[in-house]
Scaffold this motif. Structure first.
Motif, PDB file in Angstrom:
ATOM      1  N   ASP A   1     -18.230 -23.821  11.084  1.00 23.06           N
ATOM      2  CA  ASP A   1     -18.625 -22.498  10.610  1.00 23.06           C
ATOM      3  C   ASP A   1     -17.616 -22.041   9.572  1.00 23.06           C
ATOM      4  N   VAL A   2     -18.070 -21.839   8.338  1.00 21.46           N
ATOM      5  CA  VAL A   2     -17.162 -21.481   7.243  1.00 21.46           C
ATOM      6  C   VAL A   2     -17.095 -19.979   6.983  1.00 21.46           C
ATOM      7  N   SER A   3     -17.744 -19.174   7.820  1.00 19.58           N
ATOM      8  CA  SER A   3     -17.648 -17.722   7.671  1.00 19.58           C
ATOM      9  C   SER A   3     -16.190 -17.291   7.794  1.00 19.58           C
ATOM     10  N   GLN A   4     -15.782 -16.403   6.937  1.00 22.87           N
ATOM     11  CA  GLN A   4     -14.472 -15.765   6.940  1.00 22.87           C
ATOM     12  C   GLN A   4     -13.330 -16.653   6.452  1.00 22.87           C
ATOM     13  N   MET A   5     -13.643 -17.847   5.945  1.00 23.64           N
ATOM     14  CA  MET A   5     -12.603 -18.699   5.366  1.00 23.64           C
ATOM     15  C   MET A   5     -12.328 -18.266   3.933  1.00 23.64           C
ATOM     16  N   SER A   6     -11.137 -18.565   3.449  1.00 22.15           N
ATOM     17  CA  SER A   6     -10.853 -18.346   2.030  1.00 22.15           C
ATOM     18  C   SER A   6     -11.721 -19.298   1.210  1.00 22.15           C
ATOM     19  N   THR A   7     -11.889 -18.973  -0.046  1.00 21.95           N
ATOM     20  CA  THR A   7     -12.684 -19.839  -0.927  1.00 21.95           C
ATOM     21  C   THR A   7     -12.090 -21.239  -0.984  1.00 21.95           C
ATOM     22  N   LYS A   8     -10.763 -21.344  -1.122  1.00 22.52           N
ATOM     23  CA  LYS A   8     -10.132 -22.669  -1.203  1.00 22.52           C
ATOM     24  C   LYS A   8     -10.377 -23.469   0.074  1.00 22.52           C
ATOM     25  N   ALA A   9     -10.284 -22.817   1.219  1.00 23.70           N
ATOM     26  CA  ALA A   9     -10.517 -23.524   2.484  1.00 23.70           C
ATOM     27  C   ALA A   9     -11.969 -23.984   2.579  1.00 23.70           C
ATOM     28  N   LEU A  10     -12.909 -23.132   2.196  1.00 22.72           N
ATOM     29  CA  LEU A  10     -14.318 -23.507   2.240  1.00 22.72           C
ATOM     30  C   LEU A  10     -14.600 -24.682   1.314  1.00 22.72           C
ATOM     31  N   VAL A  11     -14.043 -24.653   0.120  1.00 28.54           N
ATOM     32  CA  VAL A  11     -14.224 -25.769  -0.822  1.00 28.54           C
ATOM     33  C   VAL A  11     -13.682 -27.062  -0.209  1.00 28.54           C
ATOM     34  N   GLN A  12     -12.516 -26.994   0.430  1.00 30.88           N
ATOM     35  CA  GLN A  12     -11.942 -28.196   1.037  1.00 30.88           C
ATOM     36  C   GLN A  12     -12.803 -28.716   2.184  1.00 30.88           C
ATOM     37  N   VAL A  13     -13.360 -27.817   2.992  1.00 31.89           N
ATOM     38  CA  VAL A  13     -14.273 -28.259   4.051  1.00 31.89           C
ATOM     39  C   VAL A  13     -15.454 -28.972   3.415  1.00 31.89           C
ATOM     40  N   SER A  14     -15.985 -28.427   2.331  1.00 33.86           N
ATOM     41  CA  SER A  14     -17.141 -29.055   1.676  1.00 33.86           C
ATOM     42  C   SER A  14     -16.807 -30.452   1.152  1.00 33.86           C
TER      43      SER A  14
ATOM     44  N   PRO B   1     -23.434 -31.019   7.519  1.00 28.62           N
ATOM     45  CA  PRO B   1     -23.735 -29.712   6.921  1.00 28.62           C
ATOM     46  C   PRO B   1     -22.812 -28.621   7.450  1.00 28.62           C
ATOM     47  N   MET B   2     -22.499 -27.673   6.579  1.00 29.63           N
ATOM     48  CA  MET B   2     -21.686 -26.517   6.957  1.00 29.63           C
ATOM     49  C   MET B   2     -22.618 -25.355   7.293  1.00 29.63           C
ATOM     50  N   VAL B   3     -22.128 -24.458   8.119  1.00 33.09           N
ATOM     51  CA  VAL B   3     -22.872 -23.256   8.477  1.00 33.09           C
ATOM     52  C   VAL B   3     -21.976 -22.048   8.234  1.00 33.09           C
ATOM     53  N   ALA B   4     -22.559 -21.005   7.685  1.00 37.36           N
ATOM     54  CA  ALA B   4     -21.897 -19.699   7.639  1.00 37.36           C
ATOM     55  C   ALA B   4     -22.697 -18.840   8.610  1.00 37.36           C
ATOM     56  N   SER B   5     -22.178 -18.685   9.812  1.00 38.04           N
ATOM     57  CA  SER B   5     -22.960 -18.074  10.893  1.00 38.04           C
ATOM     58  C   SER B   5     -23.071 -16.556  10.803  1.00 38.04           C
ATOM     59  N   HIS B   6     -22.190 -15.937  10.055  1.00 32.61           N
ATOM     60  CA  HIS B   6     -22.227 -14.471   9.961  1.00 32.61           C
ATOM     61  C   HIS B   6     -21.556 -14.037   8.655  1.00 32.61           C
ATOM     62  N   SER B   7     -22.305 -14.189   7.592  1.00 35.94           N
ATOM     63  CA  SER B   7     -21.783 -13.881   6.262  1.00 35.94           C
ATOM     64  C   SER B   7     -22.816 -13.080   5.486  1.00 35.94           C
ATOM     65  N   ALA B   8     -22.494 -12.787   4.242  1.00 32.28           N
ATOM     66  CA  ALA B   8     -23.406 -12.091   3.344  1.00 32.28           C
ATOM     67  C   ALA B   8     -23.057 -12.486   1.907  1.00 32.28           C
ATOM     68  N   PRO B   9     -23.984 -12.337   0.985  1.00 29.88           N
ATOM     69  CA  PRO B   9     -23.723 -12.710  -0.408  1.00 29.88           C
ATOM     70  C   PRO B   9     -22.838 -11.698  -1.137  1.00 29.88           C
ATOM     71  N   ARG B  10     -21.865 -12.211  -1.838  1.00 32.18           N
ATOM     72  CA  ARG B  10     -20.965 -11.364  -2.613  1.00 32.18           C
ATOM     73  C   ARG B  10     -21.695 -10.701  -3.781  1.00 32.18           C
ATOM     74  N   GLY B  11     -22.806 -11.290  -4.202  1.00 34.24           N
ATOM     75  CA  GLY B  11     -23.596 -10.690  -5.273  1.00 34.24           C
ATOM     76  C   GLY B  11     -24.175  -9.342  -4.883  1.00 34.24           C
ATOM     77  N   ILE B  12     -24.290  -9.064  -3.596  1.00 32.02           N
ATOM     78  CA  ILE B  12     -24.799  -7.777  -3.125  1.00 32.02           C
ATOM     79  C   ILE B  12     -23.646  -6.780  -2.974  1.00 32.02           C
TER      80      ILE B  12
ATOM     81  N   PRO C   1     -14.128  -9.824  -0.566  1.00 31.36           N
ATOM     82  CA  PRO C   1     -13.711 -11.206  -0.285  1.00 31.36           C
ATOM     83  C   PRO C   1     -14.370 -11.809   0.957  1.00 31.36           C
ATOM     84  N   ARG C   2     -14.783 -10.985   1.891  1.00 27.13           N
ATOM     85  CA  ARG C   2     -15.416 -11.451   3.129  1.00 27.13           C
ATOM     86  C   ARG C   2     -16.781 -12.091   2.860  1.00 27.13           C
TER      87      ARG C   2
END
Length: 146
Positions: free
Chosen positions: A74-87, A93-104, A108-109
């Motif tokens: 679950d990559v929710s709440q990770m920093s961008t660098k950490a999420l990129v490294q997980v990818s 497959p990765m899951v973001a179990s409780h996130s939202a789009p930054r475009g909205i 940083p969350r």
């Protein structure tokens, strides 16, 4: 399980918790820990953005171990660098179990378009959290008070 903080530096805890039924693992919550940087470091605990430059060495090892155990990352709440490294490291497959789009709401969350694309490219999913502050921009009056 959300937040690797209680596990200390013990990678073997992943095996123990998987045997107890853990099927999804989120590296971070609010504040960095010894495994990964959070999207929301805590300055009053001397956290800084990207203090670990994403994942620590144990965090990188954990991605492989979690994949071997069949645990969803679950990559929710990770920093961008950490999420990129997980990818880059994950074979699943990765899951973001409780996130939202930054475009909205640009906080940083929430996940950037790049992060959303990495999750999509992994074959993963994003589950949107129904928390108003992450989904509805603050009014100008509220922003002026901050």
């Amino acid at each position: 399980m959300l937040n690797a903080y209680p596990l200390g530096n013990d990678l073997n805890q992943l095996d123990l918790w998987t045997a107890r039924g853990m099927r999804m693992f989120g590296f971070s919550y609010i504040g960095n820990n010894e495994w990964a940087d959070s999207s929301r470091p805590l300055p009053f605990f001397n956290d800084s953005p990207d203090a670990l430059d994403g994942l620590s060495e144990i965090g990188k090892q954990a991605v492989k171990r979690l994949n071997d155990l069949g645990v969803i990352i679950d990559v929710s709440q990770m920093s961008t660098k950490a999420l990129v490294q997980v990818s880059q490291l994950s074979r699943a497959p990765m899951v973001a179990s409780h996130s939202a789009p930054r475009g909205i709401v640009d906080i940083p969350r929430n996940l950037s378009d790049k992060e959303l694309q990495l999750i999509k490219n992994s074959g993963g999913v994003v589950q949107v959290v129904a928390f108003p502050a992450y989904l509805k921009p603050l009014s100008q009056g509220t922003q002026d008070k901050l």
